[in-house]
Design a protein around this motif. Structure first.
Motif, PDB file in Angstrom:
ATOM      1  N   GLY A   1       0.851  -1.208   0.171  1.00  0.00           N
ATOM      2  CA  GLY A   1       0.189  -0.004  -0.012  1.00  0.00           C
ATOM      3  C   GLY A   1       0.695   1.368   0.135  1.00  0.00           C
ATOM      4  N   ALA A   2       0.715   2.194  -1.053  1.00  0.00           N
ATOM      5  CA  ALA A   2       1.497   3.265  -1.151  1.00  0.00           C
ATOM      6  C   ALA A   2       0.833   4.541  -1.078  1.00  0.00           C
ATOM      7  N   GLY A   3      -0.475   4.464  -0.802  1.00  0.00           N
ATOM      8  CA  GLY A   3      -1.169   5.491  -0.424  1.00  0.00           C
ATOM      9  C   GLY A   3      -0.912   6.482   0.401  1.00  0.00           C
ATOM     10  N   LYS A   4      -1.430   7.685   0.288  1.00  0.00           N
ATOM     11  CA  LYS A   4      -0.770   8.603   1.354  1.00  0.00           C
ATOM     12  C   LYS A   4      -2.014   8.944   2.267  1.00  0.00           C
ATOM     13  N   VAL A   5      -1.629   9.754   3.474  1.00  0.00           N
ATOM     14  CA  VAL A   5      -2.682   9.912   4.613  1.00  0.00           C
ATOM     15  C   VAL A   5      -3.574  10.974   3.950  1.00  0.00           C
ATOM     16  N   THR A   6      -4.966  10.589   4.279  1.00  0.00           N
ATOM     17  CA  THR A   6      -5.865  11.978   4.030  1.00  0.00           C
ATOM     18  C   THR A   6      -6.047  12.703   4.855  1.00  0.00           C
ATOM     19  N   ASP A   7      -6.824  13.626   4.709  1.00  0.00           N
ATOM     20  CA  ASP A   7      -7.114  14.714   5.736  1.00  0.00           C
ATOM     21  C   ASP A   7      -8.033  14.435   6.693  1.00  0.00           C
ATOM     22  N   GLY A   8      -8.196  13.334   7.174  1.00  0.00           N
ATOM     23  CA  GLY A   8      -8.830  12.892   8.149  1.00  0.00           C
ATOM     24  C   GLY A   8     -10.318  12.750   8.130  1.00  0.00           C
ATOM     25  N   ASN A   9     -10.897  13.205   7.044  1.00  0.00           N
ATOM     26  CA  ASN A   9     -12.293  13.036   6.631  1.00  0.00           C
ATOM     27  C   ASN A   9     -12.570  11.655   6.498  1.00  0.00           C
ATOM     28  N   THR A  10     -13.721  10.832   7.037  1.00  0.00           N
ATOM     29  CA  THR A  10     -14.048   9.593   6.614  1.00  0.00           C
ATOM     30  C   THR A  10     -15.194   9.439   5.989  1.00  0.00           C
ATOM     31  N   THR A  11     -15.466   8.453   5.097  1.00  0.00           N
ATOM     32  CA  THR A  11     -16.522   8.003   4.375  1.00  0.00           C
ATOM     33  C   THR A  11     -16.822   6.448   4.782  1.00  0.00           C
ATOM     34  N   ARG A  12     -18.126   6.146   5.027  1.00  0.00           N
ATOM     35  CA  ARG A  12     -18.494   4.869   5.393  1.00  0.00           C
ATOM     36  C   ARG A  12     -19.325   4.166   4.211  1.00  0.00           C
ATOM     37  N   ALA A  13     -18.949   2.896   4.038  1.00  0.00           N
ATOM     38  CA  ALA A  13     -19.604   2.250   2.905  1.00  0.00           C
ATOM     39  C   ALA A  13     -19.970   0.976   3.469  1.00  0.00           C
ATOM     40  N   ILE A  14     -21.268   0.413   3.009  1.00  0.00           N
ATOM     41  CA  ILE A  14     -21.799  -0.899   3.375  1.00  0.00           C
ATOM     42  C   ILE A  14     -21.504  -1.861   2.288  1.00  0.00           C
ATOM     43  N   ILE A  15     -21.204  -2.857   2.250  1.00  0.00           N
ATOM     44  CA  ILE A  15     -20.909  -3.838   1.563  1.00  0.00           C
ATOM     45  C   ILE A  15     -21.770  -5.165   1.869  1.00  0.00           C
ATOM     46  N   GLY A  16     -22.599  -5.468   0.728  1.00  0.00           N
ATOM     47  CA  GLY A  16     -23.600  -6.372   1.120  1.00  0.00           C
ATOM     48  C   GLY A  16     -23.606  -7.549  -0.104  1.00  0.00           C
ATOM     49  N   ARG A  17     -24.004  -8.807   0.404  1.00  0.00           N
ATOM     50  CA  ARG A  17     -23.870 -10.052  -0.500  1.00  0.00           C
ATOM     51  C   ARG A  17     -25.098  -9.959  -1.801  1.00  0.00           C
ATOM     52  N   THR A  18     -25.951  -9.071  -1.319  1.00  0.00           N
ATOM     53  CA  THR A  18     -27.256  -9.063  -2.138  1.00  0.00           C
ATOM     54  C   THR A  18     -27.780  -7.811  -2.192  1.00  0.00           C
ATOM     55  N   ASN A  19     -28.475  -7.203  -3.408  1.00  0.00           N
ATOM     56  CA  ASN A  19     -29.284  -6.147  -3.402  1.00  0.00           C
ATOM     57  C   ASN A  19     -30.231  -6.028  -2.525  1.00  0.00           C
ATOM     58  N   LEU A  20     -30.829  -6.774  -1.712  1.00  0.00           N
ATOM     59  CA  LEU A  20     -31.876  -6.527  -0.692  1.00  0.00           C
ATOM     60  C   LEU A  20     -31.176  -6.139   0.500  1.00  0.00           C
ATOM     61  N   GLN A  21     -29.966  -6.708   0.683  1.00  0.00           N
ATOM     62  CA  GLN A  21     -29.165  -6.364   1.832  1.00  0.00           C
ATOM     63  C   GLN A  21     -29.170  -4.786   1.833  1.00  0.00           C
ATOM     64  N   LEU A  22     -28.399  -4.300   0.787  1.00  0.00           N
ATOM     65  CA  LEU A  22     -28.244  -2.805   0.538  1.00  0.00           C
ATOM     66  C   LEU A  22     -29.307  -1.990   0.546  1.00  0.00           C
ATOM     67  N   LEU A  23     -30.673  -2.663   0.135  1.00  0.00           N
ATOM     68  CA  LEU A  23     -31.923  -1.859   0.046  1.00  0.00           C
ATOM     69  C   LEU A  23     -32.368  -1.668   1.648  1.00  0.00           C
ATOM     70  N   LEU A  24     -32.103  -2.888   2.167  1.00  0.00           N
ATOM     71  CA  LEU A  24     -32.493  -2.692   3.768  1.00  0.00           C
ATOM     72  C   LEU A  24     -31.689  -1.776   4.518  1.00  0.00           C
ATOM     73  N   LYS A  25     -30.517  -1.754   4.186  1.00  0.00           N
ATOM     74  CA  LYS A  25     -29.640  -0.709   4.981  1.00  0.00           C
ATOM     75  C   LYS A  25     -29.902   0.709   4.456  1.00  0.00           C
TER      76      LYS A  25
ATOM     77  N   ILE B   1     -32.834   1.745   3.592  1.00  0.00           N
ATOM     78  CA  ILE B   1     -34.014   1.964   4.164  1.00  0.00           C
ATOM     79  C   ILE B   1     -33.839   2.465   5.686  1.00  0.00           C
ATOM     80  N   GLU B   2     -33.049   1.590   6.413  1.00  0.00           N
ATOM     81  CA  GLU B   2     -32.658   1.737   7.851  1.00  0.00           C
ATOM     82  C   GLU B   2     -32.084   3.135   8.137  1.00  0.00           C
ATOM     83  N   TYR B   3     -31.139   3.478   7.065  1.00  0.00           N
ATOM     84  CA  TYR B   3     -30.480   4.773   7.236  1.00  0.00           C
ATOM     85  C   TYR B   3     -31.393   5.965   7.131  1.00  0.00           C
ATOM     86  N   VAL B   4     -32.432   5.928   5.975  1.00  0.00           N
ATOM     87  CA  VAL B   4     -33.305   6.947   5.605  1.00  0.00           C
ATOM     88  C   VAL B   4     -34.310   6.957   7.007  1.00  0.00           C
TER      89      VAL B   4
END
Length: 238
Positions: free
Chosen positions: A172-196, A198-201
């Motif tokens: 890994g040769a990436g540089k340090v970021t400015d500290g801002n973070t972004t969260r991502a949800i990884i799901g095995r199915t589209n349904l899992q992503l949809l449920l997440k 809906i939960e977030y909304v």
């Protein structure tokens, strides 16, 4: 059910290298016992309607799919006016793409990663296993830093012990970021992503102005067998 199998047969044909529907065995990709019984009983009808629908697409009587015009391009036996052709994401190539690629007289290069194959369900094949090309490893990434690279190396070592893919040390040769973070949800199915989603909304409905789905919401609402969540909503609403 009949229409569903006809459409799946069309998708299968359009992603394979064969030039005729009759050269394929659709049963080879049907695993469910009840579905196999249905397809076996109605195979001739499914194949005939598959060929008829493809012919109607070619005559422009019905809308065509992206897969279909790629298939037509392959059947035209094209010669690309290039000295060097680079095929990216080679681990998710379809046989129809590879048939075009391998038949070109140009110098050919394939870039891909066996560990990142995600489109096997779309009849993709790992082109890296279908060539005798000289192999060079790209193991340094500028997208992340050393801790993520170390974790990735451990995961790859574990997969290698299970017989999946070659052993590889990632740097890994990436540089340090400015500290801002972004969260991502990884799901095995589209349904899992949809449920997440809906939960977030529901949790942030006061702050949210809009929600965006990459590829549009329709891409996430279809089940494996072709049914849609809109069908469930329609039944619920009577």
């Amino acid at each position: 059910m009949l229409a569903n199998h006809i459409l799946k047969f069309i998708t299968y044909f359009c992603n394979k290298a064969e030039s005729k529907v009759q050269e394929l065995d659709y049963l080879a990709i049907v695993s469910d016992a009840k579905a196999r019984e249905f397809v076996t009983k109605h195979y001739a009808l499914i194949e005939r309607n598959c060929r008829e629908l493809l012919a109607r697409m070619k005559r422009a009587e019905v809308p065509i799919s992206h897969e279909f015009y790629l298939k037509l391009f392959q059947l035209s036996k094209p010669r690309l006016a290039a000295d060097i052709i680079l095929f990216d994401e080679g681990q998710d190539a379809s046989e129809v793409m590879l048939d075009i690629f391998f038949k070109q007289p140009a110098t050919k290069v394939i870039v891909g990663d066996t560990h990142q194959q995600i489109y096997g369900w779309r009849h993709a094949v790992n082109s890296l296993e279908k060539t005798d090309f000289q192999e060079q490893q790209l193991s340094t990434s500028f997208r992340f830093q050393a801790p993520i690279a170390q974790l990735a190396t451990q995961v790859l070592a574990w997969k290698t012990k299970l017989g999946v893919g070659p052993q590889l040390t990632v740097t890994g040769a990436g540089k340090v970021t400015d500290g801002n973070t972004t969260r991502a949800i990884i799901g095995r199915t589209n349904l899992q992503l949809l449920l997440k989603a809906i939960e977030y909304v529901r949790q942030h409905r006061q702050q949210l102005r809009r929600v965006y789905f990459e590829g549009h919401i329709q891409s996430y609402t279809y089940a494996d067998e072709g049914a849609s969540l809109y069908d469930v909503l329609a039944l619920y609403n009577g």
